[in-house]
Scaffold this active site. Structure first.
Site, PDB file in Angstrom:
ATOM      1  N   HIS A 182       6.164 -15.165   4.774  1.00 47.23           N
ATOM      2  CA  HIS A 182       5.865 -15.802   3.492  1.00 47.23           C
ATOM      3  C   HIS A 182       7.111 -15.932   2.633  1.00 47.23           C
ATOM      4  O   HIS A 182       7.989 -15.063   2.649  1.00 47.23           O
ATOM      5  CB  HIS A 182       4.744 -15.077   2.745  1.00 47.23           C
ATOM      6  CG  HIS A 182       5.071 -13.709   2.234  1.00 47.23           C
ATOM      7  ND1 HIS A 182       5.638 -13.488   0.992  1.00 47.23           N
ATOM      8  CD2 HIS A 182       4.884 -12.483   2.769  1.00 47.23           C
ATOM      9  CE1 HIS A 182       5.780 -12.189   0.798  1.00 47.23           C
ATOM     10  NE2 HIS A 182       5.334 -11.548   1.859  1.00 47.23           N
ATOM     11  N   ASP A 185      10.909  -8.633   0.853  1.00 48.57           N
ATOM     12  CA  ASP A 185       9.499  -8.898   1.132  1.00 48.57           C
ATOM     13  C   ASP A 185       9.169 -10.270   0.543  1.00 48.57           C
ATOM     14  O   ASP A 185       8.923 -10.372  -0.660  1.00 48.57           O
ATOM     15  CB  ASP A 185       8.642  -7.793   0.514  1.00 48.57           C
ATOM     16  CG  ASP A 185       7.148  -8.014   0.657  1.00 48.57           C
ATOM     17  OD1 ASP A 185       6.750  -8.916   1.408  1.00 48.57           O
ATOM     18  OD2 ASP A 185       6.390  -7.287  -0.001  1.00 48.57           O
ATOM     19  N   GLU A 188       1.514 -15.364  -0.903  1.00 49.89           N
ATOM     20  CA  GLU A 188       1.053 -14.154  -0.204  1.00 49.89           C
ATOM     21  C   GLU A 188       0.873 -12.999  -1.166  1.00 49.89           C
ATOM     22  O   GLU A 188      -0.076 -12.211  -1.035  1.00 49.89           O
ATOM     23  CB  GLU A 188       2.058 -13.782   0.895  1.00 49.89           C
ATOM     24  CG  GLU A 188       1.583 -12.676   1.838  1.00 49.89           C
ATOM     25  CD  GLU A 188       1.960 -11.266   1.403  1.00 49.89           C
ATOM     26  OE1 GLU A 188       1.574 -10.309   2.101  1.00 49.89           O
ATOM     27  OE2 GLU A 188       2.644 -11.111   0.365  1.00 49.89           O
ATOM     28  N   GLU A 189       1.784 -12.900  -2.150  1.00 53.09           N
ATOM     29  CA  GLU A 189       1.799 -11.730  -3.026  1.00 53.09           C
ATOM     30  C   GLU A 189       0.619 -11.679  -4.001  1.00 53.09           C
ATOM     31  O   GLU A 189       0.414 -10.669  -4.662  1.00 53.09           O
ATOM     32  CB  GLU A 189       3.116 -11.674  -3.810  1.00 53.09           C
ATOM     33  CG  GLU A 189       4.364 -11.474  -2.951  1.00 53.09           C
ATOM     34  CD  GLU A 189       4.426 -10.110  -2.287  1.00 53.09           C
ATOM     35  OE1 GLU A 189       3.522  -9.295  -2.519  1.00 53.09           O
ATOM     36  OE2 GLU A 189       5.384  -9.865  -1.534  1.00 53.09           O
ATOM     37  N   HIS A 212       9.128  -4.462  -3.428  1.00 51.47           N
ATOM     38  CA  HIS A 212       8.430  -4.715  -4.694  1.00 51.47           C
ATOM     39  C   HIS A 212       9.212  -4.175  -5.889  1.00 51.47           C
ATOM     40  O   HIS A 212       8.657  -3.597  -6.821  1.00 51.47           O
ATOM     41  CB  HIS A 212       7.013  -4.135  -4.663  1.00 51.47           C
ATOM     42  CG  HIS A 212       6.062  -4.954  -3.843  1.00 51.47           C
ATOM     43  ND1 HIS A 212       4.757  -5.168  -4.197  1.00 51.47           N
ATOM     44  CD2 HIS A 212       6.252  -5.642  -2.681  1.00 51.47           C
ATOM     45  CE1 HIS A 212       4.165  -5.935  -3.283  1.00 51.47           C
ATOM     46  NE2 HIS A 212       5.061  -6.228  -2.356  1.00 51.47           N
TER      47      HIS A 212
END
Length: 394
Positions: free
Chosen positions: A96, A210, A242-243, A353
């Site tokens: 992603h 990420d 995605e997040e 994150h």
């Protein structure tokens, strides 16, 4: 020989020796060739792209992927779908493109801004950080303010700052000055954390690993397989949003309709705070990993065994991990097209994150090797075997 003459001769001899030791222009070593992988990682990591505002990173990825693909299209959520191969089972390889970020919520009369967070931020990771607001007139630098130690009561100094009490400061004195910078509610916000090779090591510092690490794995694997045979139809899919709920993977899988799915993600390391082994067992620099469990999906057992076997045959390390509180695109791929065998493979990352994460180059290279090796073996017979749930008659 007089002392003066001896001194003059010694100086001349020293000068001649130094000149002989220095390389001539013709013999000077050539400049080191640029590392294409480093350039790829840097461009992808530095590009902006919080959920719903993925345009900048999508542009970077399309420029890299399009020359390597037989076709390149988009779904209705803006995910990239690039293809290689026209025969064999249909394999979806997923990463992603969106990153954790935010958007402007409100502009206060005294020129501060409040922020709507996008994705799973820890409140501890938010105060006193640098950000970039993508306004209508271009990027605007900002920081999340923090109360001064000199005025915070002693009993409050160890408390976490709640996100609802944070403000973005762009140096403006009024709402009018903020709007003059081209900022308005709804504008996207991303961390200001440029890529850097960490002190000459093989560890790379950057934001958004990420899942920009997965995006870079896809690009490097596409480069390899553009010139090497493989027995399948590959859809290389870079998803959006995605997040905030695996949204792009859902719509992309509807379009692709794969026979088998492989998600490539950033993993979670447990080597910095090793006192909590049940959280994660992965280590930076110990090789790529496979998730045997996360909160969103269980991998297909035959496909997991296939990953382990491939890693063993290629003499590649493979870290096994089970992580709570983690979701990934494989969960949506798994539920598509009547049910799809999936697995989530990860490149271990420290500090996901947050503004600054750390990636190990060897882990990255070995993940590319593992993925390419898997795709070369996933022929029709292998995919049929993995998809077969017929009970053993023995």
């Amino acid at each position: 020989m007089t002392h003066a003459r001896r001194l003059t001769a010694a100086i001349a001899l020293l000068a001649a020796s130094c000149a002989a030791a220095l390389p001539t222009a013709a013999a000077a070593p050539a400049a080191a060739a640029p590392d294409r992988t480093v350039e790829t990682l840097q461009k992808i990591a530095d590009a902006a792209g919080p959920p719903g505002f993925e345009e900048p990173v999508r542009k970077v990825l399309v420029e890299m992927m399009k020359p390597l693909a037989a076709s390149l299209t988009y779904d209705g959520m803006g995910s990239i779908i690039a293809t290689q191969g026209s025969n064999g089972p249909h394999v979806m390889v997923d990463a992603h493109m969106d990153e954790l970020g935010g958007m402007v919520r409100r502009i206060t009369p005294n020129g501060l801004l409040t922020m709507q967070m996008l994705g799973g931020w820890l409140d501890q990771a938010l105060p006193d950080k640098r950000w970039v607001i993508i306004g209508s007139k271009g990027p605007v630098k900002a920081i999340t303010g923090i109360r001064d130690i000199h005025v915070v009561p002693a009993d409050e100094r160890t408390r976490v700052f709640a996100r609802d009490g944070l403000f973005l400061d762009v140096g403006a004195r009024s709402e009018a000055e903020v709007r003059a910078l081209g900022i308005s509610p709804g504008d996207p916000i991303v961390p200001d954390a440029p890529f850097e090779i960490l002190n000459g090591t093989d560890n790379y510092l950057g934001k958004a690993w990420d899942d920009r690490v997965g995006c870079a794995v896809v690009v490097e694997a596409m480069r390899r397989l553009a010139n090497e045979p493989h027995p399948n139809r590959i859809s290389w899919v870079i998803t959006t949003q995605e997040e905030i709920g695996l949204r792009g993977a859902h719509t992309a899988a509807d379009v692709v309709k794969p026979d088998l799915g492989i998600a490539i993600e950033g993993g979670i390391t447990g080597d910095v705070y090793p006192g909590r082994p049940e959280e994660t067992q992965a280590k930076l620099g110990a090789g790529p990993g496979i998730f045997l469990y996360d909160s969103s999906a269980l991998p297909n057992r035959k496909l997991s065994a296939f990953v382990k076997q491939t890693a063993s045959e290629r003499k590649l390390p493979l870290q096994l991990d089970l992580v709570q509180g983690y979701g990934d695109d494989s969960a949506e791929i798994q539920k598509s097209n009547g049910g799809v065998p999936t697995v989530n493979l990860v490149v271990p990352i420290r500090y996901t994150h947050a503004h600054n994460g750390i990636l190990n180059r060897r882990d990255f290279d070995q993940m590319v090797d593992l993925l390419v090796s898997m795709l070369k073996k996933l022929d029709a017979g292998e995919v049929k075997r993995i998809r077969d749930f017929t009970p053993d008659s023995r």
